[in-house]
Design an enzyme around this catalytic site. Structure first.
Site, PDB file in Angstrom:
ATOM      1  N   ASP A  87      55.271  73.197  51.557  1.00 40.77           N
ATOM      2  CA  ASP A  87      56.526  73.268  51.505  1.00 40.77           C
ATOM      3  C   ASP A  87      56.905  73.654  49.924  1.00 40.77           C
ATOM      4  O   ASP A  87      56.281  73.412  49.222  1.00 40.77           O
ATOM      5  CB  ASP A  87      57.228  71.839  51.876  1.00 40.77           C
ATOM      6  CG  ASP A  87      58.619  72.266  52.679  1.00 40.77           C
ATOM      7  OD1 ASP A  87      59.254  73.373  52.419  1.00 40.77           O
ATOM      8  OD2 ASP A  87      59.237  71.449  53.595  1.00 40.77           O
TER       9      ASP A  87
ATOM     10  N   ASP B 145      64.384  76.300  59.019  1.00 43.70           N
ATOM     11  CA  ASP B 145      64.571  74.728  59.303  1.00 43.70           C
ATOM     12  C   ASP B 145      65.474  74.554  60.600  1.00 43.70           C
ATOM     13  O   ASP B 145      65.896  73.453  60.756  1.00 43.70           O
ATOM     14  CB  ASP B 145      65.156  74.076  58.187  1.00 43.70           C
ATOM     15  CG  ASP B 145      64.259  73.674  57.007  1.00 43.70           C
ATOM     16  OD1 ASP B 145      63.067  73.806  57.416  1.00 43.70           O
ATOM     17  OD2 ASP B 145      64.526  73.164  56.049  1.00 43.70           O
TER      18      ASP B 145
END
Length: 708
Positions: free
Chosen positions: A441, A505
């Site tokens: 990430d 997301d």
């Protein structure tokens, strides 16, 4: 003697380059069957009155010193001197599919090498290299690749976005002046995917002529297309640098990122199919070339609330649902109880995991699943042991206060000690634990990115590549996912080092229909992370049926992102059903030819995959909103073999009740939904099938298979 004209060809497109005195593309379009270099004389330009008394070529480097008066491809100087270079071709190396052009400016002391490669898929790869041949630094402000497009390319398609809403297409007309996208966020960005598509007015999925470019670069960038006052049009792409960020000492060389360009005479589908084939042939490499496993990621299931016993229960339930890879997300390392602390302290949290990670990993593997884990190596929280020891390790400019983003700073990977620390911590993580998969990430943008007082966003991107390259070399069996708050770092260059993108997301199935469609213009389904989330989406609070969530995730690399222990029986049955459906069809979805279908009603979205041998196909029809018309219209299937007869069957559909049975959309179904249908590929492409009336936010899945 240097050949004046060179040709690069693929089965679908041709490129003709005039090599001297300056390197200039004079033709880029559909394949030419009867080309002769003598033909090029027809394209020699007149010299218009009222301007310069010479012809002004639009070269690969777009030189204003030749009188172009456009956005130059190279800007720089040597302490204020040598600021107006002109390059003359001095050498040409030409093979069947590759052209290497060397040009020099003996006055400015610069050498330019341009590499052009036409791949079998039809993708044109272009890269420049600039070398300083003289004493004294040559400061580079801009270094771009310039490609001409036809004068009929009057419409531009680009992508905007934001966190949880990536890959949103928009269009503008290109009649005069320029259209420019700039990204200064230090990563590929949610806001401006580095690509432009220009084409004939009204180009669509199945119609029109388009030229597309994508810059393979994971940092700051600028994309530009321009209609000049003389009518010529071009596209331009470059890494974007801050003042003082790039300078060449004597004999130093700087390379541009690779530009990946494509021409299609068959609309956006033809473009996408060439990009997909190129990626599958030359970039995407899965260990052992295995099928893409069903994921379960713990993030939206438990967030930071890690308990090994409960996680092992989650793994048991996941395995029973058909999950093949179990990923522990954020929250496993020392002191990580929320997003305000602990980034940089890459040690197992002994309070949460008193026996380490191995009991969980062993349990996951005993259930027949692979094990994955989340990391964010490029970041550091102010509230961390690492920051308290090394507050000087953040990426920043001296004398300024660095703002936090998501309560974190960026770790300066240009500091050798910081780089080595991170590398060694991940040698520990991957070397001492049987990890199969890493979700990498990157949750913060770069502000005043500096190293030793100089701008360093470009250098930070290159250090990220270096770190990932070292880990890939050391652990070739481990797969990596590129995530940056969802889809903030998606491009061809990072794909060389990774195996999957987290597209967004946002797991809302309705939003994902647009996000995934936008991503599909350049990327095939097998690298597109697509998860079934909770019934009520955590990003939008919308609620969707398991059928709509399941089918939307089907046309990607499917996973689940939820707590399977907390799921009720109906939801669990749905997860199991769509995991099984994905396994049944993933070979086709991940190897076939992707088609997006033009529909007159914008509330209906259709996409499908046809096998390479055209023996089978799978199409999904999604009703995104209330239909514009009483009847949803006819679906005509592209990509089928005209002479083959296909058997059509419905694989999945929402619960449909007719009027009188409690329903409200139809009194009678289309005939093919009640009885078997066989038809030729020609009829299905030209005649098609009448679609049923569906409720908003629902979908139907249709298979077509060669009739025996």
């Amino acid at each position: 003697m240097i050949s004046k004209y060179c040709r690069l060809s693929s089965p679908r497109s041709d490129l003709i380059i005039k090599t001297h005195p300056h390197a200039e593309i004079i033709w880029w379009g559909s394949a030419l069957k009867h080309f002769s270099p003598d033909d090029c004389a027809s394209l020699e330009r007149p010299v218009a009155n009222g301007r310069l008394d010479i012809d002004t070529p639009l070269t690969l480097i777009a030189e204003n010193a030749l009188g172009l008066f456009s956005s130059p491809g190279l800007e720089g100087h040597r302490n204020g001197l040598d600021a107006s270079p002109v390059f003359y071709t001095v050498d040409v190396e030409h093979t069947e599919n590759t052209l290497r052009l060397t040009s020099e400016d003996s006055v400015a002391g610069l050498r330019l090498v341009s590499e052009l490669v036409m791949t079998p898929s039809g993708i044109l790869k272009v890269r420049h290299a600039l070398t300083n041949l003289r004493e004294g630094d040559w400061q580079i402000n801009r270094f771009a690749i310039t490609l001409p497009v036809a004068e009929r390319a009057e419409e531009v398609m680009a992508f905007h976005g934001r966190w949880t809403r990536e890959f949103q297409p928009h269009r503008v007309r290109l009649t005069h002046d320029a259209f420019v996208l700039e990204n200064r966020r230090g990563r590929t960005s949610h806001e401006h995917f580095p690509a432009l598509i220009v084409g004939t007015p009204g180009f669509s999925e199945q119609q029109g002529e388009v030229w597309a470019v994508h810059l393979g670069w994971s940092g700051n960038h600028r994309m530009r297309c321009e209609a000049k006052t003389d009518g010529r049009r071009y596209v331009q792409a470059e890494a974007l640098w801050m003042p003082g960020e790039k300078a060449l000492r004597k004999n130093e060389t700087l390379y541009t990122p690779w530009l990946y360009a494509c021409h299609s005479a068959d609309g956006l589908n033809g473009m996408s199919q060439q990009y997909h084939r190129f990626l599958r042939d030359e970039i995407i490499r899965f260990p052992e070339q295995k099928l893409r496993p069903v994921h379960l990621n713990t993030w939206e299931g438990i967030y930071f609330n890690h308990n090994p016993d409960y996680i092992m229960q989650m793994a048991e339930r996941a395995a029973a649902l058909g999950v093949e890879r179990f990923i522990i997300d954020d929250g496993w390392f020392k002191g990580r109880n929320d997003d305000r602390a602990a980034l940089g302290d890459w040690y197992t949290d002994e309070q949460k995991y008193p026996n380490g990670l191995m009991p969980v990993i062993n349990h996951v593997k005993s259930l027949g699943m692979e094990f994955g884990i989340w990391v964010e190596p490029e970041m550091i929280n102010p509230d961390s042991d690492l920051f308290r020891l090394h507050p000087d390790w953040i990426l920043s400019m001296p004398g300024y206060s660095q703002p936090t983003g998501r309560y974190q700073y960026v770790l300066n990977l240009n500091i050798p000690e910081a780089f080595d620390y991170i590398y060694k911590r991940f040698l520990w993580l991957l070397g001492e634990h049987p990890v199969d998969y890493v979700k990498w990430d990157m949750n913060r943008e770069l502000v005043q990115a500096g190293h030793e007082g100089r701008a360093a966003a470009d250098a930070q991107t290159r250090q990220f590549y270096r770190l990932l390259d070292l880990l890939r070399e050391r652990f070739p069996h481990v797969e990596f996912e590129s995530c940056a708050s969802g889809g903030g770092r998606i491009d061809f260059e990072v794909l060389k080092r990774t195996h999957r993108f987290w597209a967004s997301d946002n797991n809302d199935a309705l939003e994902r229909c647009t996000i995934q469609r936008g991503m599909s213009y350049f990327f095939p389904p097998e690298v597109m992370g697509a998860h079934i989330g909770h019934r009520r989406c955590h990003a939008t609070f919308r609620q969707h049926s398991i059928a709509f969530r399941g089918l939307t995730a089907l046309f990607g690399h499917m996973g689940l992102e939820l707590d399977p222990v907390a799921a009720d029986a109906k939801e669990s049955d749905g997860y199991r059903r769509y995991a099984l459906l994905y396994k049944e069809w993933r070979q086709l979805i991940h190897t076939g030819v992707l088609w997006r279908v033009d529909m007159p009603d914008s509330s209906i979205q259709v996409q499908g995959v046809v096998s390479p041998d055209q023996s089978q196909a799978l199409f999904m029809i999604s009703q995104l909103a209330m239909p514009d018309y009483t009847l949803p219209g006819i679906l005509r299937f592209p990509g089928l073999a005209a002479e083959v007869r296909y058997r059509l069957r419905v694989i999945d559909h929402p619960e449909i009740q007719l009027v009188g049975e409690g329903g409200h959309t139809m009194r009678r179904l289309p005939a093919w939904m009640n009885q078997p249908l066989e038809a030729s590929g020609e009829w299905l492409a030209k005649g098609g099938i009448q679609l049923p009336v569906l409720d908003p936010e629902s979908a139907i899945l249709i298979a077509l298979e060669r009739a025996v």
